[in-house]
Write a protein that holds these residues in place. Structure first.
Motif, PDB file in Angstrom:
ATOM      1  N   MET A 140       0.837  -1.192   0.000  1.00 31.22           N
ATOM      2  CA  MET A 140       0.000   0.000   0.000  1.00 31.22           C
ATOM      3  C   MET A 140       0.882   1.256   0.000  1.00 31.22           C
ATOM      4  N   TYR A 141       1.939   1.221   0.811  1.00 36.91           N
ATOM      5  CA  TYR A 141       2.879   2.342   0.866  1.00 36.91           C
ATOM      6  C   TYR A 141       3.530   2.547  -0.498  1.00 36.91           C
ATOM      7  N   GLU A 142       4.007   1.460  -1.095  1.00 39.31           N
ATOM      8  CA  GLU A 142       4.684   1.558  -2.391  1.00 39.31           C
ATOM      9  C   GLU A 142       3.758   2.101  -3.478  1.00 39.31           C
ATOM     10  N   THR A 144       0.971   3.890  -3.076  1.00 33.58           N
ATOM     11  CA  THR A 144       0.450   5.239  -2.804  1.00 33.58           C
ATOM     12  C   THR A 144       1.524   6.317  -2.922  1.00 33.58           C
ATOM     13  N   CYS A 145       2.751   5.988  -2.602  1.00 34.79           N
ATOM     14  CA  CYS A 145       3.743   7.035  -2.401  1.00 34.79           C
ATOM     15  C   CYS A 145       4.856   7.049  -3.436  1.00 34.79           C
ATOM     16  N   SER A 146       4.734   6.239  -4.486  1.00 31.92           N
ATOM     17  CA  SER A 146       5.795   6.244  -5.497  1.00 31.92           C
ATOM     18  C   SER A 146       5.341   6.849  -6.820  1.00 31.92           C
ATOM     19  N   MET A 147       4.152   7.441  -6.815  1.00 24.40           N
ATOM     20  CA  MET A 147       3.603   7.970  -8.066  1.00 24.40           C
ATOM     21  C   MET A 147       4.368   9.182  -8.576  1.00 24.40           C
ATOM     22  N   CYS A 148       4.773  10.072  -7.677  1.00 23.23           N
ATOM     23  CA  CYS A 148       5.326  11.363  -8.097  1.00 23.23           C
ATOM     24  C   CYS A 148       6.839  11.466  -7.894  1.00 23.23           C
ATOM     25  N   LEU A 151      10.326   6.383  -4.010  1.00 24.33           N
ATOM     26  CA  LEU A 151       9.782   6.046  -2.698  1.00 24.33           C
ATOM     27  C   LEU A 151      10.836   6.280  -1.614  1.00 24.33           C
ATOM     28  N   PRO A 152      10.534   7.137  -0.625  1.00 23.87           N
ATOM     29  CA  PRO A 152      11.522   7.293   0.451  1.00 23.87           C
ATOM     30  C   PRO A 152      11.617   5.989   1.260  1.00 23.87           C
ATOM     31  N   ALA A 153      12.833   5.587   1.624  1.00 22.60           N
ATOM     32  CA  ALA A 153      12.970   4.400   2.474  1.00 22.60           C
ATOM     33  C   ALA A 153      12.312   4.714   3.819  1.00 22.60           C
ATOM     34  N   SER A 156      14.307   6.576   6.280  1.00 21.21           N
ATOM     35  CA  SER A 156      14.802   7.948   6.026  1.00 21.21           C
ATOM     36  C   SER A 156      14.364   8.933   7.108  1.00 21.21           C
ATOM     37  N   TYR A 157      13.332   8.575   7.861  1.00 22.42           N
ATOM     38  CA  TYR A 157      12.840   9.478   8.906  1.00 22.42           C
ATOM     39  C   TYR A 157      12.615   8.719  10.213  1.00 22.42           C
ATOM     40  N   THR A 158      12.476   9.483  11.298  1.00 18.42           N
ATOM     41  CA  THR A 158      12.242   8.847  12.604  1.00 18.42           C
ATOM     42  C   THR A 158      10.742   8.635  12.838  1.00 18.42           C
ATOM     43  N   GLN A 164       4.418  13.983  10.374  1.00 22.62           N
ATOM     44  CA  GLN A 164       4.510  15.320   9.763  1.00 22.62           C
ATOM     45  C   GLN A 164       4.763  15.217   8.260  1.00 22.62           C
ATOM     46  N   GLN A 165       5.623  14.276   7.872  1.00 24.86           N
ATOM     47  CA  GLN A 165       5.905  14.081   6.449  1.00 24.86           C
ATOM     48  C   GLN A 165       4.631  13.711   5.695  1.00 24.86           C
ATOM     49  N   ILE A 166       3.860  12.821   6.296  1.00 21.35           N
ATOM     50  CA  ILE A 166       2.601  12.413   5.649  1.00 21.35           C
ATOM     51  C   ILE A 166       1.628  13.596   5.594  1.00 21.35           C
ATOM     52  N   GLN A 172      -0.981  16.888  -1.753  1.00 19.24           N
ATOM     53  CA  GLN A 172      -0.657  16.174  -2.995  1.00 19.24           C
ATOM     54  C   GLN A 172      -1.534  14.940  -3.194  1.00 19.24           C
ATOM     55  N   VAL A 173      -1.743  14.247  -2.091  1.00 20.37           N
ATOM     56  CA  VAL A 173      -2.432  12.968  -2.200  1.00 20.37           C
ATOM     57  C   VAL A 173      -3.494  12.876  -1.108  1.00 20.37           C
ATOM     58  N   ALA A 174      -4.729  12.576  -1.536  1.00 19.12           N
ATOM     59  CA  ALA A 174      -5.817  12.480  -0.567  1.00 19.12           C
ATOM     60  C   ALA A 174      -5.947  11.038  -0.088  1.00 19.12           C
ATOM     61  N   LEU A 175      -5.610  10.801   1.166  1.00 19.85           N
ATOM     62  CA  LEU A 175      -5.744   9.449   1.716  1.00 19.85           C
ATOM     63  C   LEU A 175      -6.938   9.421   2.662  1.00 19.85           C
ATOM     64  N   ASP A 176      -7.703   8.324   2.597  1.00 23.28           N
ATOM     65  CA  ASP A 176      -8.770   8.207   3.606  1.00 23.28           C
ATOM     66  C   ASP A 176      -8.113   7.891   4.951  1.00 23.28           C
ATOM     67  N   TYR A 186       2.898   1.706   9.591  1.00 23.19           N
ATOM     68  CA  TYR A 186       3.897   0.893   8.892  1.00 23.19           C
ATOM     69  C   TYR A 186       5.240   1.625   8.839  1.00 23.19           C
ATOM     70  N   LEU A 187       5.191   2.898   8.485  1.00 25.90           N
ATOM     71  CA  LEU A 187       6.429   3.683   8.382  1.00 25.90           C
ATOM     72  C   LEU A 187       7.081   3.853   9.759  1.00 25.90           C
ATOM     73  N   GLN A 188       6.264   4.097  10.779  1.00 30.60           N
ATOM     74  CA  GLN A 188       6.833   4.277  12.123  1.00 30.60           C
ATOM     75  C   GLN A 188       7.493   2.996  12.627  1.00 30.60           C
TER      76      GLN A 188
HETATM   77  C1  HEC Z   1       0.720  13.621  -6.268  1.00 30.92           C
HETATM   78  C2  HEC Z   1       2.173  13.541  -6.119  1.00 30.92           C
HETATM   79  C3  HEC Z   1       2.728  13.000  -4.801  1.00 30.92           C
HETATM   80  C4  HEC Z   1       2.361  11.852  -4.151  1.00 30.92           C
HETATM   81  C5  HEC Z   1       1.301  10.841  -4.531  1.00 30.92           C
HETATM   82  C6  HEC Z   1       3.214  11.777  -2.983  1.00 30.92           C
HETATM   83  N1  HEC Z   1       4.087  12.828  -2.956  1.00 30.92           N
HETATM   84 FE1  HEC Z   1       5.588  13.106  -1.621  1.00 30.92          FE
HETATM   85  N2  HEC Z   1       6.163  14.792  -2.635  1.00 30.92           N
HETATM   86  C7  HEC Z   1       5.517  15.331  -3.717  1.00 30.92           C
HETATM   87  C8  HEC Z   1       6.163  16.595  -4.090  1.00 30.92           C
HETATM   88  C9  HEC Z   1       5.743  17.485  -5.245  1.00 30.92           C
HETATM   89  C10 HEC Z   1       7.233  16.763  -3.179  1.00 30.92           C
HETATM   90  C11 HEC Z   1       8.228  17.904  -3.115  1.00 30.92           C
HETATM   91  C12 HEC Z   1       7.606  19.176  -2.651  1.00 30.92           C
HETATM   92  C13 HEC Z   1       7.163  19.116  -1.227  1.00 30.92           C
HETATM   93  O1  HEC Z   1       7.976  18.841  -0.332  1.00 30.92           O
HETATM   94  O2  HEC Z   1       5.963  19.409  -0.988  1.00 30.92           O
HETATM   95  C14 HEC Z   1       7.220  15.617  -2.283  1.00 30.92           C
HETATM   96  C15 HEC Z   1       8.109  15.414  -1.265  1.00 30.92           C
HETATM   97  C16 HEC Z   1       8.072  14.360  -0.362  1.00 30.92           C
HETATM   98  C17 HEC Z   1       9.016  14.140   0.710  1.00 30.92           C
HETATM   99  C18 HEC Z   1      10.239  14.971   0.991  1.00 30.92           C
HETATM  100  C19 HEC Z   1       9.896  16.160   1.804  1.00 30.92           C
HETATM  101  C20 HEC Z   1      11.155  16.916   2.166  1.00 30.92           C
HETATM  102  O3  HEC Z   1      11.121  17.575   3.203  1.00 30.92           O
HETATM  103  O4  HEC Z   1      12.127  16.837   1.409  1.00 30.92           O
HETATM  104  C21 HEC Z   1       8.607  13.038   1.380  1.00 30.92           C
HETATM  105  C22 HEC Z   1       9.254  12.392   2.598  1.00 30.92           C
HETATM  106  C23 HEC Z   1       7.423  12.556   0.729  1.00 30.92           C
HETATM  107  N3  HEC Z   1       7.141  13.375  -0.334  1.00 30.92           N
HETATM  108  C24 HEC Z   1       6.706  11.450   1.148  1.00 30.92           C
HETATM  109  C25 HEC Z   1       5.570  10.989   0.518  1.00 30.92           C
HETATM  110  C26 HEC Z   1       4.764   9.911   1.021  1.00 30.92           C
HETATM  111  C27 HEC Z   1       5.039   9.121   2.295  1.00 30.92           C
HETATM  112  C28 HEC Z   1       3.751   9.725   0.146  1.00 30.92           C
HETATM  113  C29 HEC Z   1       2.622   8.761   0.259  1.00 30.92           C
HETATM  114  C30 HEC Z   1       1.658   9.023   1.321  1.00 30.92           C
HETATM  115  C31 HEC Z   1       3.920  10.699  -0.927  1.00 30.92           C
HETATM  116  N4  HEC Z   1       5.018  11.436  -0.650  1.00 30.92           N
HETATM  117  C32 HEC Z   1       3.108  10.795  -2.035  1.00 30.92           C
HETATM  118  C33 HEC Z   1       4.445  14.775  -4.384  1.00 30.92           C
HETATM  119  C34 HEC Z   1       3.815  13.612  -4.058  1.00 30.92           C
END
Ligand code: HEC
Length: 195
Positions: A140-142, A144-148, A151-153, A156-158, A164-166, A172-176, A186-188
């Motif tokens: 699910m993580y892969e 949802t979060c690898s589209m743009c 995928l961060p490992a 990569s974060y604590t 906060q990252q989510i 960018q991404v609307a999650l229910d 999962y990430l924690q």
């Molecule tokens: C629709 C596109 C999109 C999706 C889907 C997406 N991201 Fe991102 N993500 C971005 C963009 C654009 C940036 C860089 C700009 C920003 O930090 O807002 C980014 C940056 C990040 C960063 C780096 C922030 C930093 O401080 O450098 C992390 C971590 C991250 N995304 C995690 C996630 C995770 C986890 C998910 C899944 C829940 C996810 N992303 C899904 C577009 C997306």
């Protein structure tokens, strides 16, 4: 005299029994924590619990964690890692249904309670296949979060940085709510300081 002896014996027995049957499991879904047929709060998916006794449709579980004295609603993994284990309805529900094991003071002078509580949950909420559940979380993580971006490992974060990252991704991404909670847990549990 005899009564006290009997009492301490049965207390000992109870402890041994609890210990012998306590089995670590994880929740396969968000679960209501019941105390005398009332829900005092919820535990998210992937929360570790100890199974004390399985009844027909209900399971008696124990949850251990830490809470801030000034904000007892949230029970988390420990003082450094705010992985959510329980969110109670209100302060009173937390104070009434968790027993304080020990008190600590952190570097900021905040008082923490190490606590444990025993609750009844719906047996269906215990994960039947924890390995399969973690694999589902990973996928699910892969997905949802690898589209743009790549995928961060998870490491990569604590534990405390991931929520906060989510949150910062929510534009960018609307999650229910269930998906968001599943991915955060999962990430924690695979974060830089998870072990
Ligand atoms: C629709 C596109 C999109 C999706 C889907 C997406 N991201 Fe991102 N993500 C971005 C963009 C654009 C940036 C860089 C700009 C920003 O930090 O807002 C980014 C940056 C990040 C960063 C780096 C922030 C930093 O401080 O450098 C992390 C971590 C991250 N995304 C995690 C996630 C995770 C986890 C998910 C899944 C829940 C996810 N992303 C899904 C577009 C997306």
């Amino acid at each position: 005299m005899i009564n006290i002896f009997k009492l301490s014996l049965s207390f000992l027995f109870l402890n041994i029994m609890t210990f012998a049957f306590a089995d670590s499991e994880i929740l396969g879904d968000q679960a209501y924590l019941m105390k005398k047929d009332k829900a005092i709060g919820i535990s998210p998916i992937l929360t570790p619990v100890k199974v004390i006794k399985e009844l027909k449709n209900k399971t008696i579980i124990q949850i251990r964690g830490f809470r801030l004295e000034n904000y007892p609603q949230m029970i988390v993994r420990d003082m450094k890692r705010g992985e959510l284990y329980v969110e109670t309805k209100d302060e009173e529900s937390s104070n009434k249904s968790f027993k304080i094991i020990k008190k600590y003071e952190d570097d900021y002078g905040e008082v923490w309670h190490e606590v444990e509580g025993i609750f009844v949950i719906d047996s269906k909420k215990i994960a039947k296949k924890p390995k399969g559940l973690y694999l589902k979380a990973k996928k699910m993580y892969e997905r949802t979060c690898s589209m743009c971006h790549h995928l961060p490992a998870p490491s990569s974060y604590t534990v405390n940085q991931w929520p906060q990252q989510i949150e910062s991704m929510m534009e960018q991404v609307a999650l229910d709510v269930p998906t968001k909670s599943f991915i955060i847990k999962y990430l924690q549990q695979n974060a830089a300081d998870a072990n």
